[in-house]
Design an enzyme around this catalytic site. Structure first.
Site, PDB file in Angstrom:
ATOM      1  N   GLY A   1       0.832  -1.090  -0.005  1.00 14.08           N
ATOM      2  CA  GLY A   1       0.070  -0.192   0.119  1.00 14.08           C
ATOM      3  C   GLY A   1       0.870   1.290   0.022  1.00 14.08           C
ATOM      4  O   GLY A   1       1.707   1.211   0.468  1.00 14.08           O
ATOM      5  N   SER A   2       0.477   2.359  -0.765  1.00 17.74           N
ATOM      6  CA  SER A   2       1.140   3.623  -0.548  1.00 17.74           C
ATOM      7  C   SER A   2       0.923   4.412   0.780  1.00 17.74           C
ATOM      8  O   SER A   2       0.104   3.856   1.616  1.00 17.74           O
ATOM      9  CB  SER A   2       0.587   4.530  -1.759  1.00 17.74           C
ATOM     10  OG  SER A   2      -0.697   4.743  -1.759  1.00 17.74           O
ATOM     11  N   GLY A   3       1.559   5.344   1.020  1.00 14.37           N
ATOM     12  CA  GLY A   3       1.474   5.991   2.399  1.00 14.37           C
ATOM     13  C   GLY A   3       2.547   5.879   3.309  1.00 14.37           C
ATOM     14  O   GLY A   3       2.544   6.355   4.420  1.00 14.37           O
ATOM     15  N   HIS A   4       3.551   4.927   2.726  1.00 13.37           N
ATOM     16  CA  HIS A   4       4.685   4.535   3.599  1.00 13.37           C
ATOM     17  C   HIS A   4       6.074   5.233   2.900  1.00 13.37           C
ATOM     18  O   HIS A   4       7.095   4.878   3.277  1.00 13.37           O
ATOM     19  CB  HIS A   4       4.953   3.138   3.766  1.00 13.37           C
ATOM     20  CG  HIS A   4       3.896   2.535   4.275  1.00 13.37           C
ATOM     21  ND1 HIS A   4       3.101   2.660   5.310  1.00 13.37           N
ATOM     22  CD2 HIS A   4       3.077   1.489   3.658  1.00 13.37           C
ATOM     23  CE1 HIS A   4       2.174   2.059   5.641  1.00 13.37           C
ATOM     24  NE2 HIS A   4       1.764   1.251   4.450  1.00 13.37           N
TER      25      HIS A   4
ATOM     26  N   LYS B   1       6.036  -7.364   2.807  1.00 14.77           N
ATOM     27  CA  LYS B   1       5.788  -7.192   4.189  1.00 14.77           C
ATOM     28  C   LYS B   1       4.485  -8.113   4.798  1.00 14.77           C
ATOM     29  O   LYS B   1       3.592  -8.054   3.853  1.00 14.77           O
ATOM     30  CB  LYS B   1       5.301  -5.695   4.567  1.00 14.77           C
ATOM     31  CG  LYS B   1       6.573  -4.660   4.019  1.00 14.77           C
ATOM     32  CD  LYS B   1       6.306  -3.357   4.536  1.00 14.77           C
ATOM     33  CE  LYS B   1       5.093  -2.807   4.019  1.00 14.77           C
ATOM     34  NZ  LYS B   1       4.985  -2.415   2.350  1.00 14.77           N
TER      35      LYS B   1
ATOM     36  N   ASP C   1      -1.379  -8.462   1.258  1.00 12.77           N
ATOM     37  CA  ASP C   1       0.031  -8.320   0.512  1.00 12.77           C
ATOM     38  C   ASP C   1       0.396  -9.802   0.132  1.00 12.77           C
ATOM     39  O   ASP C   1       1.048 -10.171  -0.946  1.00 12.77           O
ATOM     40  CB  ASP C   1       0.934  -7.474   1.033  1.00 12.77           C
ATOM     41  CG  ASP C   1       0.926  -5.864   1.262  1.00 12.77           C
ATOM     42  OD1 ASP C   1       0.295  -5.492   0.242  1.00 12.77           O
ATOM     43  OD2 ASP C   1       1.348  -5.265   2.166  1.00 12.77           O
TER      44      ASP C   1
ATOM     45  N   HIS D   1      -0.084   1.198   9.746  1.00  8.05           N
ATOM     46  CA  HIS D   1      -1.425   1.734   9.211  1.00  8.05           C
ATOM     47  C   HIS D   1      -2.241   2.211  10.632  1.00  8.05           C
ATOM     48  O   HIS D   1      -3.345   2.502  10.381  1.00  8.05           O
ATOM     49  CB  HIS D   1      -2.071   0.420   8.827  1.00  8.05           C
ATOM     50  CG  HIS D   1      -1.260  -0.244   7.777  1.00  8.05           C
ATOM     51  ND1 HIS D   1      -0.638  -1.343   8.128  1.00  8.05           N
ATOM     52  CD2 HIS D   1      -0.892   0.127   6.338  1.00  8.05           C
ATOM     53  CE1 HIS D   1       0.158  -2.063   6.977  1.00  8.05           C
ATOM     54  NE2 HIS D   1      -0.083  -1.000   6.119  1.00  8.05           N
TER      55      HIS D   1
END
Lengths: 329, 329
Positions: A53-56, A104, A109, A216
């Site tokens: 996921g993006s945001g990291h 991860k 994922d 998250h």
């Protein structure tokens, strides 16, 4: 919600436009949300592919380049990329010597990378699932421990190994060894805010902090009263040292920011962590302080310790040329 | 106030302990709050010295190293270092070829660096005062324009020039040319919180943003309603382009984060800025996206554009090895 965005629905797409504009040395597949190196994987080199996921950010797209990843796939914010996306990256990055998936440990994922590996006929795929977070044994989005900070160090180290010409089995074995040798724990002062949600993921009182938080905003071990940085460091370091013996050799130590914490605080925290490691007889051979695996605008930090040896240090020190990590070139 | 600190009174001292622990290649004078390179300035090289209040990290301590600064002096958060501190750094960094002081235009900094230059008998000192912020002509803490983002680019460029062996007059002339060729403007979504104050520097409603904010949270041009990133970009870029003609040659463009804004938003903003520069016929030759001159935990960003030429691009591309900027080595 105060964010520098156009529309919660286009955050990822718009951000990738910026990545492409800022980094002409990279190639962005906007349809599949994949960041590739500018030149195809050279024949015979194992391709290193990661994503999530993006945001990291800078994880993972900011770690594409010589000496690290060949491709990174972005899902929507905090959402796994689809098997189709991962398949496209796997086929797109393969240089004939196979592909290592670095995943991860989050259920979505793991499942989607596994499906993508099956879909990628004709490509040899090996997978390492990182699960270095000592905070919780199972969590909101995982069976088993979550994969966090070790992922950053692992991408650097196996990226260098692939660059040096190790074959797929050797690269995968090194990746698993690195994962087994590292542990992390994080904490949050504030929640992050997912653009599509428009409000903080969790509420936390002004006088409390979340120890062992997930990247998250998942719950950690417990909420405790705000404390001095020295106490925060102790609450992060003690569970890590209790989980694995880091004495007797060199270690790589990362003090990572969650995205909303300024560098002056991260260095201050590193100073506190270093005092504890010195007292515990844990040798700090290499350091990394900054924002490397983040949780949008969350204030907080995490500590990662990785047992190293001559081989791991050699690969750590090797040249790397990515937007997020760059040295030796 | 939620911060990773021990005590508001020891934030700077504690953070410098962390800098020393994380960067054994640097030398920290804890008494005078000076970060030096690990090895003394080589004989005949002009020493590049900068400093100012802390809270803007990685500026300035994170820019000490080969190809950039020889020494950086930190004042308390948002407070000028004293003349004594600057004098110690000036004498400590001099390698016999003189010292360039890079000073952001804030009244306290300008005065204290000037006094330090006078106190530093036997050391040739030249000074460049950066004043690139187009937001306001005079401000809370300045007569004239404030010095902001250009300072980062200037430290890199003149650092390389000094490394190449240019003499003090030539380095100072280049520094003034770089300052004259660059413009910046910033904005804030939220205030920063100074540790010693314990509460936000300013209040701003949830639906408003501050355009032209200073890096200490000083008022900008005006408050406007929250808007899409594309509009924010336009409100930052238009005043810059109105102030100086950036067409007709290459430019270096920095999209800088104020400390509390995550990278996914900074890249998104860079994408919007790039579209506007393309439309205006402004050539973007080099880019920098990230947190380089910050305001503690403030959410927001700034844009800096610097007119370049072959000489400036050569010095920009030259090797640099600092905690905050590293390439070519």
């Amino acid at each position: 919600m105060k964010k520098l965005i156009n529309d919660p629905a286009t955050v990822l797409a718009d951000s990738l436009v910026g990545v492409a504009a800022a980094h002409p040395e990279l190639r962005v597949d906007h349809e599949n949300r994949i960041v590739y190196r500018g030149t195809p994987t050279r024949a015979g080199k194992v391709a290193i592919v990661s994503g999530g996921g993006s945001g990291h950010e800078p994880l993972h797209g900011g770690f594409v380049g010589l000496g690290m990843l060949d491709a990174a796939i972005s899902g929507e914010v905090f959402t796994s990329p689809t098997p189709d996306q991962v398949e496209a990256a796997t086929k797109g990055a393969d240089g004939g010597a196979g592909v290592l998936h670095i995943v991860k440990n989050y259920t979505g994922d793991v499942m989607n990378f596994e499906m993508a590996a099956e879909l990628s006929e004709g490509v040899n795929v090996e997978t390492v699932v990182t699960n270095d977070d000592v905070a919780v044994e199972d969590s909101t989005w995982t069976a088993g421990r979550r994969g966090v900070g070790v992922t950053v160090l692992l991408e650097k180290i196996v990226g260098a190994a692939a660059e040096e010409g190790l074959d797929l089995q050797a690269v995968a074995a090194l990746a698993r060894r690195v994962n087994d040798s590292g542990r992390s724990m994080g904490m949050a002062l504030t929640s992050c805010t997912v653009p599509a949600a428009g409000k903080p993921t969790f509420e936390i009182p002004d006088d409390m902090m979340e120890m062992g938080v997930g990247i998250h905003g998942e719950p950690g071990r417990h909420r405790v009263p705000m404390a001095a940085a020295s106490s925060v460091a102790e609450q992060l370091v003690a569970p890590i040292l209790a989980d694995l013996d880091f004495t007797g050799g060199p270690n790589i130590v990362m003090l990572n920011g969650m995205g909303g914490t300024p560098l002056i605080e991260l260095y201050l925290m590193f100073g506190e962590v270093k005092k504890l490691l010195d007292a515990a007889g844990v040798e700090v051979a290499r350091t990394l302080v900054g924002n490397y695996i983040t949780s949008l605008d969350m204030a907080g930090c995490s500590v990662t310790i990785l047992k190293a040896d001559d081989e791991i240090l050699k690969f750590w020190d090797a040249p790397v040329n990515t937007p997020g990590l760059r040295w030796g070139i």
